[in-house]
Structures are given as structure tokens and as C-alpha cells.
Design an enzyme around this catalytic site. Structure first.
Site, PDB file in Angstrom:
ATOM      1  CB  VAL A 168      57.456  85.977  29.949  1.00 61.65           C
ATOM      2  CG1 VAL A 168      56.676  87.157  30.574  1.00 61.65           C
ATOM      3  CG2 VAL A 168      56.711  85.960  28.498  1.00 61.65           C
ATOM      4  CG  HIS A 169      63.593  85.280  31.821  1.00 52.38           C
ATOM      5  ND1 HIS A 169      64.000  84.301  31.279  1.00 52.38           N
ATOM      6  CD2 HIS A 169      63.870  86.351  31.129  1.00 52.38           C
ATOM      7  CE1 HIS A 169      64.627  84.368  30.294  1.00 52.38           C
ATOM      8  NE2 HIS A 169      64.625  85.623  30.202  1.00 52.38           N
ATOM      9  CG  ASP A 170      61.585  88.134  36.667  1.00 52.06           C
ATOM     10  OD1 ASP A 170      62.216  87.128  36.980  1.00 52.06           O
ATOM     11  OD2 ASP A 170      61.818  89.259  36.656  1.00 52.06           O
TER      12      ASP A 170
END
Length: 331
Positions: free
Chosen positions: A259-261
Site C-alpha cells: 500500500v505504497h503511498d
């Protein structure tokens, strides 16, 4: 070479400032951006969000700007202005990531035109005006996409660095390898010349690269917790993750999806979840296989001054606990 043991790092994010942030979020929504925005908008006591500024990235600017306004609507935060910014990178040909995020920038949920319009004016002008008027070192800028807006603002008004407290970026990759080429992470690859300008700004920078985001992965249980919160936001986040995570799981043969950001929001709220150290980082903007690579000098081989707090590890369960706790607060 395997990633270093976090216990060996010379700096941990535990020492990062924990005071509330006066915050501007620069973003290109995108599935994980929308989750990061909902997460941030659920913490008004810690994150005083002055505006969202949008940039072309995961999808073209009109769609990233609409998706940012949708996030405000879904979070019940129509008070947050959204300014549209750069439609294309500084120099390179525009690229998008519709293959991952879908043609609308969001999969798993219905998109539509939100009630609130865009704020009048351009995001770059907003950044210049706001940072010039801000007290010295008072504004944190969270950057979730290509760094074009800030690079343009710095080019036009280099004095704005005075107003910036720090930059917290989801950007780059070293030990993990890239996600758009074998060496490059998408946000940097989309505008490496902008990333070079931002690194040269002299503002304190923390980067959360793929090195850490690929260690903080979804699971069926973690998504189910979000879905069973019983609110609209929990269902939206769960639906997005159910549609978004499997693509990266398949490509990387990982047990869950990143869930990178949203790691940027978690870092702003609870930096003690993360571990890293200050190193020297440069961007490769030369044409060729290394185009867009973040050259992270983890072992200090170049003997150049550190310019980035590079995050290498994080507490995955702690991240999902914090995310779930905040999404539960939303409508």
C-alpha cells in the site's frame, strides 16, 4: 546483496519529529494514494491538511484531480481544497500506470464527478504563494507521486525552501529493484528531472522507497478488518485493496500487496514504526537502462554528504493497526 539488518542502521525514524504537521499533500491518485489520503484526513489532530495539490502520474491530471476530490468527499472533508498542477513531466514523455490502477486511476470502486469543484488557480502557484507566506520551516510537504509541481515551484521561486519543514516522499528503490523498470520506481521514473531538482533543494527529505513498502503487505485478515469496520470508508479501502493488491502479488510472487503511498501517512503519524538512516541519494536521468534509478549509497562508498533519510524497514502489523484505527473514524 541482501538488505542490511535494520538493527545495524545508524539512524532510526524514532528520532523523527512527532509534533503535529502543517501539511500539504502532493498526489497523483491512484489506488494507494486514495488510501493514503483517507488515512491522513482521519487524523486532523495531528495532520493539519491545508490543501491537496495534484499532478499527472498514475493517470492524466484530470483524473488524478477528480480522484483527489473523491477522497475528500469520501472522508467527509469538503473543507480541503484541491489544486490541479502539472499536466506533464519537466522534460520526458508522459507515462501513466493505468495497467496497475485502471483507466480511471481506481479499481474496485465506482468513480464519479464529486460535488466539490477544483479550487481556482494552479497548484504550482498555490505552493509558491503558501510557502512564501508561511513561517520559516513550518510546512511539511508529503509527496505521493511524480515531483513535478515542487520542481516547477522551486524553479520559479527558489526562496520557498524557507517555508518548508521537511519533505516526506514515497519514491525510489534500491535493494528491492524497480517496479516500472528493473531499476526504477514509478514516481521517480515518471519525472526523474523533477526528482533531481527536489533532491538539490536542501530541504530535509525522508524517502519511503519500495525497499520498505514491499515489506508492508496486505493479507486476507488485514483487509477483512477494514471491511468489517461497518463504515463507508472501510468498505472503500477494502474494495480498492481487493482489486489492487493481486496484480503486484502475482508480478512479484508476494504473499500480499503493498500500500505504497499510505506508508507516508503512517510515517507522519507514527515515525517509530519505521527504521532507516541518512544516506546520499542521486537520480540517474541519463537515457538508458538506468533511467529514473535512485542511486542510494547505503554504505557510503561515494563519501558524499547525506541528503536523504532512507527508510529501509517498517512494522507491517503496526502499520495496518494504525491504518484501521484511522479509517474507522471516517464516515
Amino acid at each position: 546483496m541482501p538488505p542490511p539488518n535494520p538493527a545495524d542502521t545508524a539512524h532510526t525514524a524514532h528520532t523523527a519529529h512527532t509534533a503535529p504537521h502543517t501539511l500539504i499533500i502532493d498526489t497523483d491518485p491512484g489506488a494507494d494514494d486514495v488510501i493514503a489520503l483517507l488515512f491522513a484526513m482521519a487524523a486532523p489532530e495531528r495532520l493539519d491538511i491545508r490543501a491537496l495539490t495534484t499532478v499527472a502520474g498514475n493517470v492524466p491530471l484530470a483524473k488524478t484531480s477528480r480522484n483527489a476530490r473523491l477522497a475528500c468527499e469520501w472522508a467527509g472533508r469538503p473543507d480541503i481544497a484541491v489544486y490541479a498542477g502539472a499536466q506533464r513531466p519537466l522534460k520526458r514523455t508522459p507515462i501513466y500506470a493505468a495497467n496497475i490502477h485502471g483507466r480511471e486511476g481506481l479499481t474496485g470502486v465506482a468513480v464519479y464527478e464529486p460535488a466539490a469543484p477544483l479550487a481556482e488557480g494552479n497548484a504550482v502557484d498555490y505552493l509558491i504563494r503558501t510557502l512564501r507566506a508561511a513561517p520559516e520551516k513550518s510546512v511539511t510537504l508529503a509527496m505521493l507521486g511524480p515531483q513535478t509541481n515542487l520542481a516547477l515551484a522551486l524553479e520559479q521561486a527558489p526562496d520557498i525552501v524557507r517555508g518548508l519543514r521537511e519533505l516526506v516522499l514515497m519514491a525510489g528503490a534500491h535493494f528491492n529493484g524497480g517496479n516500472i523498470t528493473p531499476t526504477a520506481e514509478f514516481n521517480v521514473f515518471a519525472d526523474p528531472h523533477a526528482a533531481e531538482a527536489v533532491l538539490a533543494s536542501g530541504v530535509p527529505i525522508t524517502m519511503l522507497p519500495l525497499d520498505v513498502t514491499h515489506k508492508i503487505l496486505t493479507s486476507e485478515e488485514r483487509i477483512a478488518r477494514l471491511r468489517t469496520l461497518g463504515n463507508r470508508a472501510g468498505a472503500i479501502v477494502a474494495d480498492i485493496l481487493d482489486a489492487y493488491a493481486p496484480q503486484e502479488m502475482k508480478h512479484y510472487d508476494m504473499p500480499g500487496g503493498p500500500v505504497h503511498d499510505a506508508t507516508v501517512t503512517a510515517y507522519l503519524l507514527q515515525p517509530s514504526l519505521f527504521t532507516g538512516r541518512r544516506i546520499h541519494v542521486e537520480i540517474d536521468s541519463r537515457e538508458g537502462m538506468g533511467f529514473g534509478q535512485t542511486v542510494a549509497d547505503w554504505h557510503g562508498s561515494l563519501r558524499r554528504p547525506a541528503n536523504v533519510n532512507w527508510i529501509i524497514d517498517g512494522d507491517a502489523q503496526g502499520f495496518f493497526d494504525l491504518l484501521t484505527e484511522h479509517i474507522a473514524r471516517l464516515p
